[in-house]
Write a protein that holds these residues in place. Sequence first.
Motif, PDB file in Angstrom:
ATOM      1  N   PHE A  37       0.815  -1.201   0.000  1.00  0.00           N
ATOM      2  CA  PHE A  37       0.000   0.000   0.000  1.00  0.00           C
ATOM      3  C   PHE A  37       0.858   1.265   0.000  1.00  0.00           C
ATOM      4  N   THR A  38       2.082   1.171   0.532  1.00  0.00           N
ATOM      5  CA  THR A  38       3.027   2.285   0.406  1.00  0.00           C
ATOM      6  C   THR A  38       3.359   2.506  -1.060  1.00  0.00           C
ATOM      7  N   PHE A  39       3.596   1.419  -1.796  1.00  0.00           N
ATOM      8  CA  PHE A  39       3.865   1.530  -3.230  1.00  0.00           C
ATOM      9  C   PHE A  39       2.683   2.146  -3.972  1.00  0.00           C
ATOM     10  N   ILE A  40       1.474   1.739  -3.620  1.00  0.00           N
ATOM     11  CA  ILE A  40       0.280   2.288  -4.268  1.00  0.00           C
ATOM     12  C   ILE A  40       0.211   3.800  -4.048  1.00  0.00           C
ATOM     13  N   ARG A  41       0.413   4.216  -2.808  1.00  0.00           N
ATOM     14  CA  ARG A  41       0.343   5.649  -2.500  1.00  0.00           C
ATOM     15  C   ARG A  41       1.474   6.425  -3.189  1.00  0.00           C
ATOM     16  N   LEU A  42       2.657   5.821  -3.248  1.00  0.00           N
ATOM     17  CA  LEU A  42       3.790   6.457  -3.919  1.00  0.00           C
ATOM     18  C   LEU A  42       3.501   6.662  -5.406  1.00  0.00           C
ATOM     19  N   VAL A  43       2.997   5.634  -6.048  1.00  0.00           N
ATOM     20  CA  VAL A  43       2.677   5.741  -7.472  1.00  0.00           C
ATOM     21  C   VAL A  43       1.598   6.797  -7.692  1.00  0.00           C
ATOM     22  N   ARG A  44       0.580   6.786  -6.864  1.00  0.00           N
ATOM     23  CA  ARG A  44      -0.501   7.779  -7.012  1.00  0.00           C
ATOM     24  C   ARG A  44       0.041   9.202  -6.843  1.00  0.00           C
ATOM     25  N   ALA A  45       0.857   9.427  -5.811  1.00  0.00           N
ATOM     26  CA  ALA A  45       1.408  10.765  -5.575  1.00  0.00           C
ATOM     27  C   ALA A  45       2.324  11.191  -6.719  1.00  0.00           C
ATOM     28  N   TYR A  46       3.058  10.247  -7.263  1.00  0.00           N
ATOM     29  CA  TYR A  46       3.968  10.546  -8.373  1.00  0.00           C
ATOM     30  C   TYR A  46       3.186  10.926  -9.632  1.00  0.00           C
ATOM     31  N   ILE A  47       2.211  10.119  -9.971  1.00  0.00           N
ATOM     32  CA  ILE A  47       1.433  10.348 -11.184  1.00  0.00           C
ATOM     33  C   ILE A  47       0.657  11.664 -11.117  1.00  0.00           C
ATOM     34  N   LYS A  48       0.162  11.983  -9.940  1.00  0.00           N
ATOM     35  CA  LYS A  48      -0.602  13.228  -9.795  1.00  0.00           C
ATOM     36  C   LYS A  48       0.308  14.447  -9.680  1.00  0.00           C
ATOM     37  N   GLY A  49       1.615  14.206  -9.609  1.00  0.00           N
ATOM     38  CA  GLY A  49       2.562  15.317  -9.552  1.00  0.00           C
ATOM     39  C   GLY A  49       2.785  15.885  -8.170  1.00  0.00           C
ATOM     40  N   TYR A  50       2.268  15.228  -7.140  1.00  0.00           N
ATOM     41  CA  TYR A  50       2.439  15.709  -5.775  1.00  0.00           C
ATOM     42  C   TYR A  50       3.837  15.410  -5.236  1.00  0.00           C
ATOM     43  N   TYR A  51       4.386  14.298  -5.656  1.00  0.00           N
ATOM     44  CA  TYR A  51       5.676  13.853  -5.122  1.00  0.00           C
ATOM     45  C   TYR A  51       6.528  13.310  -6.263  1.00  0.00           C
ATOM     46  N   ARG A  52       7.697  13.911  -6.463  1.00  0.00           N
ATOM     47  CA  ARG A  52       8.572  13.494  -7.551  1.00  0.00           C
ATOM     48  C   ARG A  52       9.990  13.210  -7.074  1.00  0.00           C
ATOM     49  N   GLU A  53      10.166  13.033  -5.779  1.00  0.00           N
ATOM     50  CA  GLU A  53      11.501  12.812  -5.225  1.00  0.00           C
ATOM     51  C   GLU A  53      11.900  11.341  -5.244  1.00  0.00           C
ATOM     52  N   VAL A  54      11.589  10.680  -6.328  1.00  0.00           N
ATOM     53  CA  VAL A  54      11.967   9.288  -6.517  1.00  0.00           C
ATOM     54  C   VAL A  54      12.430   9.166  -7.968  1.00  0.00           C
ATOM     55  N   SER A  55      13.453   8.364  -8.190  1.00  0.00           N
ATOM     56  CA  SER A  55      13.990   8.255  -9.546  1.00  0.00           C
ATOM     57  C   SER A  55      12.977   7.586 -10.478  1.00  0.00           C
ATOM     58  N   VAL A  56      13.048   7.936 -11.740  1.00  0.00           N
ATOM     59  CA  VAL A  56      12.164   7.348 -12.739  1.00  0.00           C
ATOM     60  C   VAL A  56      12.394   5.837 -12.786  1.00  0.00           C
ATOM     61  N   LYS A  57      13.639   5.427 -12.697  1.00  0.00           N
ATOM     62  CA  LYS A  57      13.965   3.998 -12.700  1.00  0.00           C
ATOM     63  C   LYS A  57      13.244   3.273 -11.564  1.00  0.00           C
ATOM     64  N   ASN A  58      13.273   3.841 -10.375  1.00  0.00           N
ATOM     65  CA  ASN A  58      12.608   3.188  -9.245  1.00  0.00           C
ATOM     66  C   ASN A  58      11.092   3.240  -9.355  1.00  0.00           C
ATOM     67  N   MET A  59      10.556   4.272 -10.013  1.00  0.00           N
ATOM     68  CA  MET A  59       9.106   4.289 -10.261  1.00  0.00           C
ATOM     69  C   MET A  59       8.733   3.170 -11.223  1.00  0.00           C
ATOM     70  N   LEU A  60       9.562   2.947 -12.243  1.00  0.00           N
ATOM     71  CA  LEU A  60       9.288   1.850 -13.177  1.00  0.00           C
ATOM     72  C   LEU A  60       9.358   0.504 -12.461  1.00  0.00           C
ATOM     73  N   TYR A  61      10.338   0.337 -11.577  1.00  0.00           N
ATOM     74  CA  TYR A  61      10.418  -0.900 -10.792  1.00  0.00           C
ATOM     75  C   TYR A  61       9.155  -1.077  -9.946  1.00  0.00           C
ATOM     76  N   THR A  62       8.709   0.006  -9.341  1.00  0.00           N
ATOM     77  CA  THR A  62       7.524  -0.054  -8.479  1.00  0.00           C
ATOM     78  C   THR A  62       6.286  -0.421  -9.284  1.00  0.00           C
ATOM     79  N   VAL A  63       6.087   0.233 -10.404  1.00  0.00           N
ATOM     80  CA  VAL A  63       4.933  -0.084 -11.258  1.00  0.00           C
ATOM     81  C   VAL A  63       5.067  -1.515 -11.779  1.00  0.00           C
ATOM     82  N   GLY A  64       6.283  -1.934 -12.101  1.00  0.00           N
ATOM     83  CA  GLY A  64       6.519  -3.318 -12.538  1.00  0.00           C
ATOM     84  C   GLY A  64       6.101  -4.323 -11.485  1.00  0.00           C
ATOM     85  N   VAL A  65       6.406  -4.034 -10.221  1.00  0.00           N
ATOM     86  CA  VAL A  65       6.006  -4.937  -9.135  1.00  0.00           C
ATOM     87  C   VAL A  65       4.485  -4.981  -9.017  1.00  0.00           C
TER      88      VAL A  65
END
Length: 137
Positions: free
Chosen positions: A53-81
Amino acid sequence: MSKKLSYKNALKRATEIMRDKQLVTRLIHDTKDTFQSKAKTSEKIQAVKFQLFTFIRLVRAYIKGYYREVSVKNMLYTVGVLIYFVTPTDIVPDFLPVGGFVDDAALIIWLYKQLGDEVKQFLEWESKHKQITSINE
């Protein structure tokens, strides 16, 4: 299909999904639904609820533009998981009791550890912006 190959396919799909907010939103919805279904039969999945659920919230915050302090590579890994988690064909079929969810849980735990500081920073940010990252959104 091997676990490595299946996750590689999920990573390829992650790149496509990250380009479309509607697809990401659908993936988040599917992940929550899949969790509810798998959690009923697997203690392993229930044990990784916080991380998932942390990953879900991270992806949601990233996509909505609220939080971008994570590398694109790690976002792809997260979405991949998340894709791997909702995909019914992985290394151990989910219909097998106990073992069927071990690979899902192991991958979630592995990624959570890999992201380490980025997850900690997100959780700190989130604690100050809780209304933005609500899981029920």
